[in-house]
Design a protein around this motif. Structure first.
Motif, mmCIF file in Angstrom:
data_model
loop_
_atom_site.group_PDB
_atom_site.id
_atom_site.type_symbol
_atom_site.label_atom_id
_atom_site.label_comp_id
_atom_site.label_asym_id
_atom_site.label_seq_id
_atom_site.Cartn_x
_atom_site.Cartn_y
_atom_site.Cartn_z
ATOM 1 N N GLY A 106 0.829 -1.190 0.000
ATOM 2 C CA GLY A 106 0.000 0.000 0.000
ATOM 3 C C GLY A 106 0.865 1.242 0.000
ATOM 4 O O GLY A 106 1.837 1.319 0.764
ATOM 5 N N PHE A 107 0.544 2.205 -0.849
ATOM 6 C CA PHE A 107 1.339 3.424 -0.924
ATOM 7 C C PHE A 107 0.437 4.591 -1.295
ATOM 8 O O PHE A 107 -0.391 4.493 -2.192
ATOM 9 N N TRP A 108 0.610 5.709 -0.577
ATOM 10 C CA TRP A 108 -0.230 6.878 -0.759
ATOM 11 C C TRP A 108 0.575 8.086 -1.212
ATOM 12 O O TRP A 108 1.697 8.302 -0.747
ATOM 13 N N ALA A 109 0.000 8.863 -2.104
ATOM 14 C CA ALA A 109 0.500 10.196 -2.436
ATOM 15 C C ALA A 109 -0.441 11.204 -1.798
ATOM 16 O O ALA A 109 -1.662 11.092 -1.929
ATOM 17 N N LEU A 110 0.131 12.175 -1.097
ATOM 18 C CA LEU A 110 -0.655 13.216 -0.446
ATOM 19 C C LEU A 110 -0.172 14.578 -0.934
ATOM 20 O O LEU A 110 1.032 14.823 -1.021
ATOM 21 N N CYS A 111 -1.115 15.455 -1.238
ATOM 22 C CA CYS A 111 -0.796 16.768 -1.780
ATOM 23 C C CYS A 111 -1.606 17.820 -1.047
ATOM 24 O O CYS A 111 -2.830 17.682 -0.907
ATOM 25 N N THR A 112 -0.936 18.883 -0.598
ATOM 26 C CA THR A 112 -1.656 19.927 0.120
ATOM 27 C C THR A 112 -1.038 21.289 -0.129
ATOM 28 O O THR A 112 0.100 21.404 -0.613
ATOM 29 N N HIS A 113 -1.789 22.329 0.216
ATOM 30 C CA HIS A 113 -1.380 23.721 0.032
ATOM 31 C C HIS A 113 -1.991 24.501 1.190
ATOM 32 O O HIS A 113 -3.186 24.785 1.184
ATOM 33 N N LEU A 114 -1.158 24.836 2.178
ATOM 34 C CA LEU A 114 -1.663 25.498 3.374
ATOM 35 C C LEU A 114 -1.901 26.985 3.121
ATOM 36 O O LEU A 114 -1.441 27.557 2.150
ATOM 37 N N SER A 115 -2.610 27.596 4.044
ATOM 38 C CA SER A 115 -3.019 28.989 3.902
ATOM 39 C C SER A 115 -1.819 29.927 3.855
ATOM 40 O O SER A 115 -0.867 29.797 4.637
ATOM 41 N N ALA A 116 -1.868 30.885 2.929
ATOM 42 C CA ALA A 116 -0.826 31.906 2.863
ATOM 43 C C ALA A 116 -1.094 33.034 3.835
ATOM 44 O O ALA A 116 -0.168 33.727 4.268
ATOM 45 N N PHE A 117 -2.358 33.243 4.179
ATOM 46 C CA PHE A 117 -2.760 34.342 5.041
ATOM 47 C C PHE A 117 -3.442 33.782 6.290
ATOM 48 O O PHE A 117 -3.703 32.598 6.397
ATOM 49 N N GLY A 118 -3.724 34.656 7.226
ATOM 50 C CA GLY A 118 -4.400 34.231 8.444
ATOM 51 C C GLY A 118 -3.458 33.970 9.598
ATOM 52 O O GLY A 118 -3.895 33.591 10.690
ATOM 53 N N GLY A 119 -2.150 34.138 9.377
ATOM 54 C CA GLY A 119 -1.193 33.976 10.467
ATOM 55 C C GLY A 119 -0.795 32.534 10.713
ATOM 56 O O GLY A 119 -1.258 31.597 10.054
ATOM 57 N N GLY A 120 0.080 32.352 11.704
ATOM 58 C CA GLY A 120 0.637 31.039 11.974
ATOM 59 C C GLY A 120 -0.334 30.050 12.569
ATOM 60 O O GLY A 120 -0.184 28.838 12.375
ATOM 61 N N GLU A 121 -1.350 30.517 13.295
ATOM 62 C CA GLU A 121 -2.225 29.580 13.999
ATOM 63 C C GLU A 121 -3.040 28.716 13.042
ATOM 64 O O GLU A 121 -3.220 27.516 13.279
ATOM 65 N N VAL A 122 -3.545 29.305 11.970
ATOM 66 C CA VAL A 122 -4.310 28.489 11.030
ATOM 67 C C VAL A 122 -3.406 27.501 10.320
ATOM 68 O O VAL A 122 -3.790 26.351 10.054
ATOM 69 N N LYS A 123 -2.174 27.900 10.042
ATOM 70 C CA LYS A 123 -1.226 26.961 9.424
ATOM 71 C C LYS A 123 -0.918 25.811 10.370
ATOM 72 O O LYS A 123 -0.811 24.653 9.942
ATOM 73 N N ARG A 124 -0.753 26.117 11.649
ATOM 74 C CA ARG A 124 -0.488 25.050 12.624
ATOM 75 C C ARG A 124 -1.645 24.052 12.665
ATOM 76 O O ARG A 124 -1.435 22.835 12.690
ATOM 77 N N ALA A 125 -2.861 24.576 12.679
ATOM 78 C CA ALA A 125 -4.026 23.691 12.717
ATOM 79 C C ALA A 125 -4.113 22.838 11.453
ATOM 80 O O ALA A 125 -4.429 21.640 11.513
ATOM 81 N N GLN A 126 -3.839 23.449 10.313
ATOM 82 C CA GLN A 126 -3.885 22.711 9.053
ATOM 83 C C GLN A 126 -2.778 21.661 8.993
ATOM 84 O O GLN A 126 -3.011 20.511 8.589
ATOM 85 N N LEU A 127 -1.561 22.045 9.413
ATOM 86 C CA LEU A 127 -0.450 21.093 9.400
ATOM 87 C C LEU A 127 -0.700 19.950 10.368
ATOM 88 O O LEU A 127 -0.391 18.786 10.060
ATOM 89 N N ASP A 128 -1.262 20.244 11.527
ATOM 90 C CA ASP A 128 -1.599 19.174 12.480
ATOM 91 C C ASP A 128 -2.533 18.156 11.836
ATOM 92 O O ASP A 128 -2.363 16.938 12.013
ATOM 93 N N ALA A 129 -3.520 18.633 11.085
ATOM 94 C CA ALA A 129 -4.466 17.730 10.429
ATOM 95 C C ALA A 129 -3.763 16.877 9.377
ATOM 96 O O ALA A 129 -4.040 15.671 9.245
ATOM 97 N N VAL A 130 -2.848 17.485 8.631
ATOM 98 C CA VAL A 130 -2.096 16.739 7.613
ATOM 99 C C VAL A 130 -1.231 15.663 8.265
ATOM 100 O O VAL A 130 -1.201 14.507 7.815
#
Length: 264
Positions: A106-130
Motif C-alpha cells: 500500500g502506498f499513498w500520495a498526499l498533496c496539500t497547500h496550506l493557507s498563505a494568510f491568516g497567520g501562523g495559527e491556522v497553518k499550525r491547525a492545518q499542518l496538524d491535520a495533515v
C-alpha cells in the motif's frame, strides 16, 4: 525528470483566469501520466474581486500507476473571517490518493497547500491535520509521500521577513512575514523524512529556495516540500540553473522539488 508521481498546487479546471482550460486533463495528456486525482480548494461561479470571475482551482496528483482511491480531506478554515468572506475564500484541503504499485502492499500520495494568510495559527491547525493523516496511514503499515506548498519556512532560515517581492502591500495580508512561525514546521521534520535535510539547508539556504512572487527577483524563500515515511535515496530543487535543467522562473513562481524514494 520523467517522474512516476507528480503533485501540484493551484491547478485550474475551467477557470476564467486560464481561459476555461482544464489544466488537469491537459497535463495528464501531455505528460503521459494517465491517472489523475483532484481536490478543489477554491470554487465559485463568480468571484467579484479583481475580475477573477468563475474559478475552480486546487491540488492535483498525476501518476504513472493506477489510483485505486482518491479523497479530499477538508482542512481548518481561517476562523476570524466573516461568513461572507469564507463563502468566496479558499477552502484548504489535503488530497490523498492510494496508488496500485506492483509488489507494494500500500502506498499513498498526499498533496496539500496550506493557507498563505491568516497567520501562523491556522497553518499550525492545518499542518496538524495533515500530520495526523500521515500518522494514520503509517499506523496501517502503508507508505506515503507528501508534496506540499506549506507557506512556511524551514527552521534554520536566514530570513523570516522583509522579502523584496511581497505580493501585497496590505499589512493585513502580508504572506511574506514569517516571524513567530520559526518552529511551525518542526513537527513535520520530526515525523517524516524531508528530501532536503535541515543541516544541509542551514549551511546554505540559497540552493533550496523555491518561491518568488515577482519575476524580477529570483527564488528567495523555501515554502515547498517533499516528505516521505522513509529516507530518500536522492533529491533536489530544480531552480533552472543546473546542467540540463529547464529554466523554471519563466514557467512558475515556484521551483519544482524532485526526489527518489527508497523501496522500503
Amino acid at each position: 525528470v520523467d517522474p512516476d508521481v507528480v503533485m501540484l498546487q493551484e491547478v485550474d479546471r475551467g477557470s476564467d483566469r486560464v481561459a476555461g482550460v482544464d489544466q488537469l486533463a491537459y497535463l495528464a495528456r501531455a505528460s503521459g501520466l494517465g491517472f489523475a486525482a483532484y481536490g478543489s480548494q477554491w470554487r465559485a461561479r463568480f468571484i467579484p474581486s479583481d475580475g477573477v470571475g468563475r474559478v475552480d482551482s486546487g491540488n492535483a496528483i498525476l501518476s504513472r500507476y493506477p489510483l485505486v482511491l482518491a479523497e479530499r480531506v477538508a482542512l481548518p478554515l481561517i476562523q476570524d473571517q466573516s461568513g461572507v468572506v469564507q463563502y468566496f475564500y479558499l477552502k484548504r484541503c489535503l488530497l490523498r490518493a492510494r496508488l496500485a504499485i506492483p509488489g507494494r502492499r500500500g502506498f499513498w500520495a498526499l498533496c496539500t497547500h496550506l493557507s498563505a494568510f491568516g497567520g501562523g495559527e491556522v497553518k499550525r491547525a492545518q499542518l496538524d491535520a495533515v500530520l495526523r493523516e500521515c500518522a494514520r496511514i503509517r499506523s496501517g503499515g502503508e507508505g506515503l509521500v507528501l508534496g506540499a506548498d506549506l507557506n512556511a519556512l524551514p527552521p534554520g532560515s536566514a530570513r523570516w521577513a522583509g522579502f523584496p517581492d511581497v505580493a501585497s502591500e496590505d499589512t493585513d495580508f502580508d504572506a511574506g512575514d514569517f516571524r513567530g512561525q520559526e518552529d511551525l514546521l518542526v513537527p513535520a521534520y520530526e515525523a517524516l523524512h524531508p528530501v532536503v535535510g535541515l543541516e544541509e539547508y542551514a549551511r546554505d539556504n540559497a540552493p533550496f529556495q523555491t518561491h518568488s512572487s515577482s519575476g524580477r527577483h529570483f527564488y528567495n524563500r523555501k515554502i515547498d516540500y517533499l516528505f516521505s515515511d522513509s529516507p530518500w535515496l536522492e533529491g533536489g530543487t530544480l531552480q533552472g540553473r543546473g546542467e540540463g535543467e529547464v529554466e523554471t522562473m519563466s514557467l512558475s513562481d515556484h521551483a519544482p522539488i524532485v526526489g527518489v524514494r527508497g523501496s522500503t
